[in-house]
Motif scaffolding. Sequence first.
Motif, PDB file in Angstrom:
ATOM      1  N   ASP A 138     -43.129 -47.773 -40.847  1.00 32.59           N
ATOM      2  CA  ASP A 138     -42.477 -48.793 -41.662  1.00 32.59           C
ATOM      3  C   ASP A 138     -41.950 -49.899 -40.758  1.00 32.59           C
ATOM      4  O   ASP A 138     -41.484 -49.658 -39.640  1.00 32.59           O
ATOM      5  CB  ASP A 138     -41.323 -48.150 -42.436  1.00 32.59           C
ATOM      6  N   LYS A 139     -41.987 -51.137 -41.252  1.00 36.88           N
ATOM      7  CA  LYS A 139     -41.499 -52.264 -40.452  1.00 36.88           C
ATOM      8  C   LYS A 139     -39.999 -52.201 -40.210  1.00 36.88           C
ATOM      9  O   LYS A 139     -39.481 -52.874 -39.312  1.00 36.88           O
ATOM     10  CB  LYS A 139     -41.879 -53.588 -41.113  1.00 36.88           C
ATOM     11  N   ASN A 148     -53.387 -57.865 -34.225  1.00 35.13           N
ATOM     12  CA  ASN A 148     -52.703 -59.160 -34.364  1.00 35.13           C
ATOM     13  C   ASN A 148     -52.044 -59.534 -33.045  1.00 35.13           C
ATOM     14  O   ASN A 148     -50.912 -59.141 -32.778  1.00 35.13           O
ATOM     15  CB  ASN A 148     -51.630 -59.088 -35.466  1.00 35.13           C
ATOM     16  N   GLU A 186     -54.818 -53.554 -45.094  1.00 32.37           N
ATOM     17  CA  GLU A 186     -54.497 -54.718 -45.904  1.00 32.37           C
ATOM     18  C   GLU A 186     -55.218 -55.926 -45.338  1.00 32.37           C
ATOM     19  O   GLU A 186     -55.120 -56.224 -44.144  1.00 32.37           O
ATOM     20  CB  GLU A 186     -52.990 -54.978 -45.933  1.00 32.37           C
ATOM     21  N   SER A 207     -56.400 -62.434 -35.427  1.00 33.36           N
ATOM     22  CA  SER A 207     -56.198 -61.443 -36.477  1.00 33.36           C
ATOM     23  C   SER A 207     -57.544 -60.785 -36.737  1.00 33.36           C
ATOM     24  O   SER A 207     -58.413 -61.349 -37.412  1.00 33.36           O
ATOM     25  CB  SER A 207     -55.653 -62.092 -37.753  1.00 33.36           C
ATOM     26  N   GLY A 261     -54.073 -60.230 -48.917  1.00 33.53           N
ATOM     27  CA  GLY A 261     -53.207 -59.331 -49.653  1.00 33.53           C
ATOM     28  C   GLY A 261     -53.918 -58.174 -50.325  1.00 33.53           C
ATOM     29  O   GLY A 261     -53.268 -57.215 -50.765  1.00 33.53           O
ATOM     30  N   ARG A 312     -55.432 -53.092 -37.874  1.00 30.47           N
ATOM     31  CA  ARG A 312     -55.338 -54.531 -37.673  1.00 30.47           C
ATOM     32  C   ARG A 312     -54.948 -54.822 -36.227  1.00 30.47           C
ATOM     33  O   ARG A 312     -54.066 -54.179 -35.671  1.00 30.47           O
ATOM     34  CB  ARG A 312     -54.290 -55.117 -38.618  1.00 30.47           C
ATOM     35  N   ASN A 331     -56.026 -60.069 -45.094  1.00 30.81           N
ATOM     36  CA  ASN A 331     -55.116 -61.211 -44.950  1.00 30.81           C
ATOM     37  C   ASN A 331     -54.795 -61.885 -46.276  1.00 30.81           C
ATOM     38  O   ASN A 331     -53.778 -62.577 -46.396  1.00 30.81           O
ATOM     39  CB  ASN A 331     -55.708 -62.229 -43.965  1.00 30.81           C
ATOM     40  N   GLN A 353     -48.347 -49.810 -44.676  1.00 34.10           N
ATOM     41  CA  GLN A 353     -47.351 -50.481 -45.499  1.00 34.10           C
ATOM     42  C   GLN A 353     -47.828 -51.906 -45.733  1.00 34.10           C
ATOM     43  O   GLN A 353     -48.220 -52.605 -44.779  1.00 34.10           O
ATOM     44  CB  GLN A 353     -45.992 -50.498 -44.807  1.00 34.10           C
ATOM     45  N   LEU A 354     -47.819 -52.344 -46.983  1.00 39.39           N
ATOM     46  CA  LEU A 354     -48.259 -53.704 -47.296  1.00 39.39           C
ATOM     47  C   LEU A 354     -47.153 -54.710 -46.999  1.00 39.39           C
ATOM     48  O   LEU A 354     -45.990 -54.352 -46.786  1.00 39.39           O
ATOM     49  CB  LEU A 354     -48.660 -53.791 -48.767  1.00 39.39           C
ATOM     50  N   LYS A 355     -47.510 -55.980 -47.016  1.00 36.38           N
ATOM     51  CA  LYS A 355     -46.512 -57.044 -46.795  1.00 36.38           C
ATOM     52  C   LYS A 355     -45.408 -56.980 -47.845  1.00 36.38           C
ATOM     53  O   LYS A 355     -44.272 -57.381 -47.594  1.00 36.38           O
ATOM     54  CB  LYS A 355     -47.194 -58.414 -46.832  1.00 36.38           C
ATOM     55  N   THR A 356     -45.733 -56.477 -49.025  1.00 35.57           N
ATOM     56  CA  THR A 356     -44.745 -56.351 -50.102  1.00 35.57           C
ATOM     57  C   THR A 356     -43.766 -55.206 -49.870  1.00 35.57           C
ATOM     58  O   THR A 356     -42.771 -55.080 -50.587  1.00 35.57           O
ATOM     59  CB  THR A 356     -45.452 -56.109 -51.444  1.00 35.57           C
TER      60      THR A 356
END
Length: 401
Positions: A125-126, A298, A245, A303, A249, A296, A247, A184-187
């Motif tokens: 998790d971020k 980055n 995920e 990316s 979304g 990913r 880019n 984990q998605l950006k959301t």
Amino acid sequence: MKHLCFLITLLAFDSAFAEPFIDKQDLFVVGEDPAYQLYHIPGIVVTAKGTVLAWCEARKRAAGVSDWDDIRILLRRSTDEGKTWSAPKSIAAVDGPKAKNPFALVMKNVDPNDVTYNNPVLIADKDGTVHMLFCLEYMRVFYQRSEDDGLTFSSPTEITACFDVFKKDYDWKVLATGPNHSIQLKTGRLVVPVWLSTGTGGNAHRPSVTATIYSDDKGKSWHAGDIAVPCTDEWINPNETVAIELNDGRVMLNVRSESKVHRRLITTSKDGATGWSTPKFDDALLEPICMGGIVRYNHDGKSLILFSNPHNLDKANGKPEPGKNRDRKNVSVKLSRDEGQTWPVSKSIEPGPSMYSDLAVTHSGTILCFYGRSGDGSALAHFAGGRLTVARFNLEWLTAP
């Protein structure tokens, strides 16, 4: 100030022309611990704090029952980007009585007293939390979390009930999460691929379908998505699946199957749970019926998507043949610059017998591939290999001719 600017420019110049490198280190080797005769299902992830976590299934026997064996989940940690590692530690245990899956007991050599912990999945998790899911006897699923970068985990909470929703579409009797790391998605949504089986076919794992479960509240509750890839005459037994995920979304699933075309299956969803696109085969990604890894990359304004699995070509003409070349060998890493549309770069990590794999990227941009292999000939070249190895390399090595 001029000196500082010069130093920054020099460092940027050096990083832009870094020397290619690759090194390998065995993390789990058959024979080093007499309690286990086989290591399988490798997974790897880098936490928000930069700690590398590598885990696997440690099995009591080398052959025979295998997936239904007495299995523990072991974890090793690295705080220096995979250069040195802690000792292995068991990280999954469920209190109370445990029953063997009835579909296991109809098979030969299965000991009803064995306890099977299987298919661990970790998510970084971020916010620094490490989420973990694992299965018990391929019929119960548990969730736990770590707030200290994998040093300790909370008591497991059973979440099997969320899988009951799938039964309206698929009457499963055997289930599994992942395996591999998940995302984990950006959301903030946590997405975990799963596979489900009626348990009536080979190894009680077939036939099978692929789907996802998800959490929108940091793992407190979990929900079932739609079936992403059904089992059909074309898409045969989709199961072990990895997710990324895109880019834009969307979530892309990269799916193992036993399909005759010998290719990975791809499907996408706008939210990682519902409305999956019609699955299609990716001609560039061979399928030896084996788990793959995806992650990913980055760094430095790039990316990219990286993918790993055994890339097994026909010996005679260097080309894959549909339905053939299913041996697990030549684990390779591929690179896509266009969100998985094409894979112009492919580099072999292990030309010989090599099997399941997972990928991670450290905070400095070092790429880690954690995979099974037979080693130097001293270990078996069966479905899992005799050791699990971490290969550390940079983008320069991957993209060098």
